[in-house]
Design an enzyme around this catalytic site. Structure first.
Site, PDB file in Angstrom:
ATOM      1  N   MET A  52       0.969  -1.322   0.185  1.00  0.00           N
ATOM      2  CA  MET A  52       0.030   0.055   0.053  1.00  0.00           C
ATOM      3  C   MET A  52       0.842   1.235   0.113  1.00  0.00           C
ATOM      4  O   MET A  52       2.166   1.189   0.273  1.00  0.00           O
ATOM      5  CB  MET A  52      -1.088  -0.030   1.259  1.00  0.00           C
ATOM      6  CG  MET A  52      -2.018  -1.131   1.270  1.00  0.00           C
ATOM      7  SD  MET A  52      -2.973  -1.262   2.623  1.00  0.00           S
ATOM      8  CE  MET A  52      -3.849   0.331   2.267  1.00  0.00           C
ATOM      9  N   HIS A  53       0.227   2.624  -0.349  1.00  0.00           N
ATOM     10  CA  HIS A  53       0.428   3.801  -0.246  1.00  0.00           C
ATOM     11  C   HIS A  53       1.691   4.291  -0.926  1.00  0.00           C
ATOM     12  O   HIS A  53       2.136   5.218  -1.222  1.00  0.00           O
ATOM     13  CB  HIS A  53       1.426   3.914   1.472  1.00  0.00           C
ATOM     14  CG  HIS A  53       0.773   3.275   2.645  1.00  0.00           C
ATOM     15  ND1 HIS A  53      -0.633   3.466   2.754  1.00  0.00           N
ATOM     16  CD2 HIS A  53       0.880   2.434   3.486  1.00  0.00           C
ATOM     17  CE1 HIS A  53      -1.077   2.733   3.894  1.00  0.00           C
ATOM     18  NE2 HIS A  53      -0.260   2.096   4.250  1.00  0.00           N
ATOM     19  N   ASP A 208      -2.459  -5.054   0.523  1.00  0.00           N
ATOM     20  CA  ASP A 208      -1.843  -6.250   0.817  1.00  0.00           C
ATOM     21  C   ASP A 208      -2.519  -6.729   2.271  1.00  0.00           C
ATOM     22  O   ASP A 208      -2.815  -8.034   2.101  1.00  0.00           O
ATOM     23  CB  ASP A 208      -0.433  -6.331   1.022  1.00  0.00           C
ATOM     24  CG  ASP A 208       0.139  -5.230   1.799  1.00  0.00           C
ATOM     25  OD1 ASP A 208      -0.716  -4.283   2.308  1.00  0.00           O
ATOM     26  OD2 ASP A 208       1.554  -4.993   1.949  1.00  0.00           O
TER      27      ASP A 208
END
Length: 455
Positions: A52-53, A208
């Protein structure tokens, strides 16, 4: 029919900075699957789980403008603090604006790479980038978008106000779908290249951790897991939206409609044991091989803040410490202290979760660190929660992504597909050591402000 789950992690398909490398790695993985598994020819659904991110910044021709800035990159801590000071961010997203989140990365680009920022026509998370390559459409899912600081998490939609606060617009974002519904169809040229004749559905996918929750069937209120990977995660599914940003918990949309999840994140779980291995010249397996039976925490205390910390401190500047060392301290003492320090970090996350009304009493243990029985006994006792171990097999993000592909392709409902694996072992808290671990956890919590004051 067969279904493909792709886990774009931080190492493996896995954390090459250039998104073009992800495509090369995916093509290589598909070639291996085709060679080893004839049933690949019956592929009908694909799901992508991504770390992520991360910010994949593309120009108007969908060309990558710069190497992706990943989740563990904290260069944008100044920008994150500035955005977090705007009360709209916590109110709408339900989360602190962490330095690793996506929005501050773009604010950093605007300040430090203005020419590239001006060319940014599209910003995609890693999973959405693979969706674009697979389908030709820029589509992301809500669980992944929850970690951008641009999502109205309760409304499950982009916030135009938050986008505007970082100089962005909805037109630069991917279209959002639930992770278990179709994002598009596999491109015809890819299908032909991969030897596929039928239509292949690509699911919205997931971040995830949401995908891992799908992999172990953590759908209902309180169901969850402890993940011992590079970072450490304690996650609980929630039936409703109960944000608590002041706890530094993450409150995110789940990968399926009408559900959310909350998790505490520590940045160095197995990374802490890997660090000790590097400085002692031993492998993690060697470090834990001779620890014997579980014992009460000793005088050596380890704070696992090797890369800063998220939950509960939101402190990218704090660094780890070892205290209580003596001339008699040996490698086993250091190893126990590291394992205990990570367990107490996870216990901090559990305290934060409990403050929101979550009451997990059983958590599934996943990730590479779950291979250490001693470590699991430490964690179960520190958290006072029973840990369960799944039967042999991969029940992580890749399986969850494949399950999302199944549901999106119509091969079953969420309830039919997102089922828990068979449990092969339970690790219960050691009742005789519960009080000793609770006291050690209190001392651990008291150590943070003391160490912070001298750094």
């Amino acid at each position: 029919m067969s279904f493909l789950g792709i886990d774009l992690g931080t190492s493996g398909l896995r954390a090459l900075l250039d998104p073009a490398d992800w495509i090369t790695a995916l093509q290589g993985a598909v070639a291996d699957l085709r060679a080893a598994h004839p049933q690949f020819a019956s592929l009908r659904g694909i799901g992508v789980a991504g770390h992520m991110h991360g910010a994949c910044v593309l120009d108007a021709q969908d060309r990558v403008l710069r190497p992706a800035i990943l989740w563990n990159d904290t260069r944008s801590h100044v920008e994150a603090d500035a955005l977090d000071a705007d009360p709209r961010f916590r109110t709408l997203t339900g989360n602190i604006v962490f330095p690793g989140f996506t929005a501050p990365k773009l604010a950093w680009m605007a300040a430090h790479e203005p020419d590239l920022f001006a060319q940014a026509a599209r910003v995609l998370l890693p999973a959405a980038y693979l969706n674009l390559w697979l389908t030709g459409e820029a589509v992301g899912d809500l669980s992944d978008a929850s970690g951008t600081s641009w999502l109205d998490t309760g409304a499950r939609d982009w916030s135009d106000d938050l986008l505007a606060a970082t100089g962005m617009t909805r037109a630069q974002m991917p279209r959002l779908v639930e992770g278990s519904v179709p994002a598009g169809r596999l491109r015809a040229d890819l299908a032909a290249e991969w030897g596929l004749s039928g239509s292949v559905t690509v699911a919205g996918g997931a971040g995830d951790n949401a995908a891992a929750a799908c992999g172990i069937g953590a759908m209902a209120e309180g169901a969850g897991f402890v993940s011992l990977g590079t970072s450490g995660v304690l996650l609980a599914a929630r039936d409703g939206y109960a944000p608590a940003p002041d706890t530094a918990l993450h409150s995110f949309c789940h990968a399926v409609p009408g559900r959310w999840y909350q998790m505490g994140v520590m940045l160095a779980a197995t990374d802490s044991l890997n660090w000790l291995g590097r400085v002692t010249g031993a492998t993690p397996a060697q470090l834990t091989a001779d620890l014997g039976s579980l014992r009460a925490p000793g005088p050596v205390r380890f704070l696992p803040y090797l890369s800063g910390e998220r939950t509960p401190h939101n402190d990218p500047a704090i660094r780890g410490s070892l205290t209580g060392l003596a001339a008699a301290t040996d490698r086993n003492d250091l190893t126990r202290a590291v394992l205990e320090g990570v367990a107490f970090g996870l216990a901090d996350s559990l305290v934060a979760l409990q403050s929101t009304g979550a009451r997990p009493t059983r958590l599934m243990a996943i990730g590479g660190g779950a291979r250490s029985r001693y470590w699991l006994e430490v964690i179960a006792t520190a958290l006072d929660v029973t840990l369960t171990l799944p039967e042999d097999g991969d029940f992580g993000a890749a399986l969850g992504a494949a399950r999302l592909g199944m549901v999106a392709a119509g091969a079953g409902t969420v309830e039919q597909v997102m089922t828990p694996p068979r449990v092969t072992a339970e690790i219960v808290p050691d009742a005789g050591l519960r009080d000793a671990f609770a006291a050690a956890h209190r001392a651990y919590r008291a150590a943070y402000p003391a160490i912070r004051a001298i750094q």
